[in-house]
Design a protein around this motif. Sequence first.
Motif, PDB file in Angstrom:
ATOM      1  N   ASN A  38      52.862  46.029  33.389  1.00 26.84           N
ATOM      2  CA  ASN A  38      52.359  46.647  34.903  1.00 26.84           C
ATOM      3  C   ASN A  38      52.371  44.699  35.782  1.00 26.84           C
ATOM      4  OD1 ASN A  38      49.735  44.737  34.139  1.00 26.84           O
ATOM      5  ND2 ASN A  38      49.356  46.473  33.398  1.00 26.84           N
ATOM      6  N   SER A  39      51.982  44.789  36.940  1.00 24.54           N
ATOM      7  CA  SER A  39      52.074  43.913  37.241  1.00 24.54           C
ATOM      8  C   SER A  39      51.043  42.129  37.108  1.00 24.54           C
ATOM      9  CB  SER A  39      50.927  43.879  38.777  1.00 24.54           C
ATOM     10  OG  SER A  39      50.189  44.030  38.862  1.00 24.54           O
ATOM     11  N   SER A  40      50.495  42.734  36.054  1.00 26.18           N
ATOM     12  CA  SER A  40      49.843  41.808  35.645  1.00 26.18           C
ATOM     13  C   SER A  40      50.242  41.639  34.337  1.00 26.18           C
ATOM     14  CB  SER A  40      47.813  41.908  35.048  1.00 26.18           C
ATOM     15  OG  SER A  40      48.166  43.138  33.805  1.00 26.18           O
ATOM     16  N   ASP A  44      48.925  49.288  31.107  1.00 28.22           N
ATOM     17  CA  ASP A  44      48.250  49.897  31.461  1.00 28.22           C
ATOM     18  C   ASP A  44      47.443  50.845  29.908  1.00 28.22           C
ATOM     19  OD1 ASP A  44      47.495  49.161  33.864  1.00 28.22           O
ATOM     20  OD2 ASP A  44      48.189  50.473  34.831  1.00 28.22           O
ATOM     21  N   THR A  46      45.755  53.216  28.281  1.00 20.65           N
ATOM     22  CA  THR A  46      44.723  54.814  28.755  1.00 20.65           C
ATOM     23  C   THR A  46      44.721  55.709  27.694  1.00 20.65           C
ATOM     24  OG1 THR A  46      46.564  55.742  29.009  1.00 20.65           O
ATOM     25  CG2 THR A  46      46.188  54.946  30.794  1.00 20.65           C
ATOM     26  N   THR A  55      40.806  54.316  31.692  1.00 24.12           N
ATOM     27  CA  THR A  55      41.884  52.904  31.553  1.00 24.12           C
ATOM     28  C   THR A  55      40.929  51.876  30.752  1.00 24.12           C
ATOM     29  OG1 THR A  55      43.046  53.646  33.281  1.00 24.12           O
ATOM     30  CG2 THR A  55      43.643  51.160  32.039  1.00 24.12           C
ATOM     31  N   SER A 187      42.378  46.748  25.190  1.00 25.88           N
ATOM     32  CA  SER A 187      42.501  45.340  26.370  1.00 25.88           C
ATOM     33  C   SER A 187      42.229  45.167  26.471  1.00 25.88           C
ATOM     34  CB  SER A 187      44.141  46.304  27.121  1.00 25.88           C
ATOM     35  OG  SER A 187      43.856  45.960  28.076  1.00 25.88           O
ATOM     36  N   LEU A 190      42.141  42.833  33.165  1.00 27.82           N
ATOM     37  CA  LEU A 190      41.510  43.287  34.551  1.00 27.82           C
ATOM     38  C   LEU A 190      42.028  43.607  35.340  1.00 27.82           C
ATOM     39  CD1 LEU A 190      38.803  41.017  34.399  1.00 27.82           C
ATOM     40  CD2 LEU A 190      38.587  43.279  32.816  1.00 27.82           C
ATOM     41  N   SER A 191      41.992  45.297  35.973  1.00 31.01           N
ATOM     42  CA  SER A 191      42.671  45.378  36.888  1.00 31.01           C
ATOM     43  C   SER A 191      42.344  43.993  38.098  1.00 31.01           C
ATOM     44  CB  SER A 191      42.036  46.853  37.730  1.00 31.01           C
ATOM     45  OG  SER A 191      41.200  47.046  37.875  1.00 31.01           O
ATOM     46  N   THR A 192      42.649  44.265  39.630  1.00 28.16           N
ATOM     47  CA  THR A 192      42.509  43.252  40.668  1.00 28.16           C
ATOM     48  C   THR A 192      40.844  43.682  40.882  1.00 28.16           C
ATOM     49  OG1 THR A 192      44.635  43.140  41.263  1.00 28.16           O
ATOM     50  CG2 THR A 192      42.948  42.800  42.881  1.00 28.16           C
ATOM     51  N   SER A 193      41.065  45.164  41.057  1.00 30.98           N
ATOM     52  CA  SER A 193      39.447  45.494  41.665  1.00 30.98           C
ATOM     53  C   SER A 193      38.095  45.069  40.133  1.00 30.98           C
ATOM     54  CB  SER A 193      39.305  46.771  41.706  1.00 30.98           C
ATOM     55  OG  SER A 193      39.416  47.660  40.661  1.00 30.98           O
ATOM     56  N   GLN A 194      38.425  45.175  39.362  1.00 31.07           N
ATOM     57  CA  GLN A 194      37.300  44.575  38.092  1.00 31.07           C
ATOM     58  C   GLN A 194      36.935  42.914  38.604  1.00 31.07           C
ATOM     59  OE1 GLN A 194      39.801  45.918  35.124  1.00 31.07           O
ATOM     60  NE2 GLN A 194      37.523  47.880  34.339  1.00 31.07           N
TER      61      GLN A 194
END
Length: 380
Positions: A38-40, A44, A46, A55, A187, A190-194
């Motif tokens: 992913n972008s990081s 992901d 899941t 996730t 994992s 972290l997502s951007t929102s997290q």
Amino acid sequence: MKKLLLALALMLVLVGCGDKKDSSAENQTTSNQVSDKNSSGYKDITVQVEDSEFTLPIRISDFKNLGWEMKEVNHKYKSKNVSIANAIKNGKEIELQIYSFAPNEISYDDAYIVGVTVDFNKVDTDATFMGTLKKDSSLTDVESVFGKLESYSNSNGKAVNIAPGPKQNGTIEFNSDGKATKIALRSRVLSTSQIERLASEHSQIIIEGKNSKPTSLGSIEEGQRMTLEGTIFTVPMSMKELLNDGWKSDRYKESDLVAGNTSLIELKKNDATINVFASDKGNENVKLKDLVIYQVIIEAKDNAKVELLGNITFESSIDDIRNIFGNKEETKGFNGVRLLEYAEGNLSGFEVNGYVFVLSDDDKISEIRLYGDAAFYFEH
């Protein structure tokens, strides 16, 4: 706030600590890479189990909203603390790895689940990882998700390690028929929102400058600090801090770096030598200066001048160490190496913070190791 978001975005979220003498090669290097990033830079991870889909990582409060009951509940959770807990839904029990990304003590529900383990020998549940991996999956099924993996023997058949490294890892075990019987994936990506959520909740962790550069060795509670060749450093730290201080890597080529790997790197400054374990942030086109160092190994024979809290140097005695760091008993490492361990965590695994002294037969300090969990490393 911009600086805070950048700082949180640069967190190393799943820190591996290899141990130069006391852990296996599997714990020291990452041999398998995660594909379809992913972008990081990572997959992901899941999980679908008992009609719940999520996730990793997932906050405990959000996980409980999916109908799960936590068997172990602590009212407060300390910074960087790692623990194992079990959760139940529909009478089915799974194992979780819990971690706190917050820099201060928080409520248990604000900690995160960063790992899920389902042992199909112990629980009859319809669990699926990565949308396809489940009970009785084959090694071929696993490799279709994670790429080619090296298997090794265990008591029941064989197993594989999934991308062992500082951000994501896991293990899948198979029976003698080659069918998956236990799946564990973890994992800390972290997502951007997290990241934004943490930033809004912990604004006090804004740090000015590079790793809030210390001006003194401070106290044990202030982290793993040392004076190295006259300059004060805190582990974890950016590789560029050492490079800017004149340390060089003559034997390690930048072309050897691979995204997601943990590397053991020798550094030299004049006639002094040290070794460090370092990892990148999951980016492509890895540069040496971008690595984050989470373990420093200094041997007496390598001429590096080091000083720790309380004026501890290679000339200090065992009593000197105990007077400063505490009256610990010796332990034995690999091949009977004598150790004085002042570190929290599993020295052959993850999340280690502290100091370890290796003692020679004549009661001298032969090696000093500094471990620093890099999950909350901040840089410019």
